[in-house]
Scaffold this active site. Structure first.
Site, PDB file in Angstrom:
ATOM      1  N   LEU A  55       0.919  -1.161  -0.193  1.00  0.00           N
ATOM      2  CA  LEU A  55       0.008   0.066   0.061  1.00  0.00           C
ATOM      3  C   LEU A  55       1.181   1.242  -0.420  1.00  0.00           C
ATOM      4  CD1 LEU A  55      -2.632  -0.668   2.623  1.00  0.00           C
ATOM      5  CD2 LEU A  55      -2.642  -0.810   0.621  1.00  0.00           C
ATOM      6  N   ASP A  56       0.577   2.470  -0.650  1.00  0.00           N
ATOM      7  CA  ASP A  56       1.000   3.493  -0.665  1.00  0.00           C
ATOM      8  C   ASP A  56       1.308   4.261   0.540  1.00  0.00           C
ATOM      9  OD1 ASP A  56       1.399   3.049  -3.795  1.00  0.00           O
ATOM     10  OD2 ASP A  56       0.104   4.842  -3.589  1.00  0.00           O
ATOM     11  N   ALA A  57       2.771   4.664   0.874  1.00  0.00           N
ATOM     12  CA  ALA A  57       2.447   5.215   2.175  1.00  0.00           C
ATOM     13  C   ALA A  57       1.547   5.986   2.740  1.00  0.00           C
ATOM     14  CB  ALA A  57       4.139   6.560   2.311  1.00  0.00           C
ATOM     15  N   HIS A 138      -0.383   1.637  -7.995  1.00  0.00           N
ATOM     16  CA  HIS A 138      -0.668   2.521  -7.705  1.00  0.00           C
ATOM     17  C   HIS A 138      -1.558   2.925  -9.054  1.00  0.00           C
ATOM     18  CE1 HIS A 138       2.429   4.400  -6.222  1.00  0.00           C
ATOM     19  NE2 HIS A 138       3.414   4.912  -6.552  1.00  0.00           N
TER      20      HIS A 138
END
Length: 194
Positions: A55-57, A138
């Site tokens: 998961l992205d930051a 993404h």
């Protein structure tokens, strides 16, 4: 907020559900933020636990971590088509045309292969639930950009039939045997037809 390990010493595999907060990276060596491993007891890191996917930051929500390499591979395999559900807050109201395009699959920038069809459930004009069966880089953000919108907040609520419910951000717990079985089922979950 930590969970508590209920493992026996003879259990080889560890299966963790984490409510990942924003500002945390899914890496052992984060570049700009804290690591998800900062939220877990050191014993898990020593036992080779890894995130299942990323998961992205700035993305929050359900993250599974395990040291079961076979399950990690199965859950991240594109052939499995395991549904992942996200709550998405948008910059602009989502139009019927954008919903249709997401539902049919869209071509992403720098990727000529269209995405698989997604399931869209509108919650309000700027909030939706989006279910995808791929895990491209993404992907949700790029899908919304491809149809002319922008993701403001992204939160993963489910992986397959496993749902993140009743856990505070940063909290974790070990999965029950029934929950692990749900993840190990060989057949993919099928998205509803639109």
């Amino acid at each position: 907020m930590a969970g508590k390990s209920k493992r026996r010493k003879d259990e080889a595999f560890i299966y963790i559900m984490l409510h990942k907060p924003s500002g945390v990276e899914c890496s052992r060596s984060p570049s700009a933020h804290r690591s998800v491993f900062d939220l877990l007891p050191p014993e898990f890191l020593k036992n080779g636990v890894q995130p299942v996917g990323r998961l992205d930051a700035d993305t929050t929500g359900l993250l599974i971590l395990t040291n079961d390499g076979e399950l990690n591979h199965v859950l991240t395999s594109p052939r499995r088509k395991l549904p992942k559900t996200y709550r998405v807050e948008l910059k602009h109201p989502l139009t019927e045309e954008q919903i249709q395009r997401l539902s049919e699959g869209v071509v992403l920038r720098d990727d000529p292969e269209p995405t698989a069809p997604a399931h869209v459930l509108m919650l309000s004009e700027r909030e939706m639930e989006l279910t995808i069966t791929e895990g491209r880089y993404h992907q949700v953000k790029r899908m919304l950009a491809a149809v002319g919108n922008r993701v403001e907040r992204l939160h993963r609520t489910a992986i397959g039939k496993l749902r993140l419910e009743g856990m505070a951000e940063g909290a974790w717990r070990e999965l029950s045997a029934d929950e692990v079985s749900l993840l190990k089922r060989p057949k993919p979950q099928i998205l509803p037809q639109l």
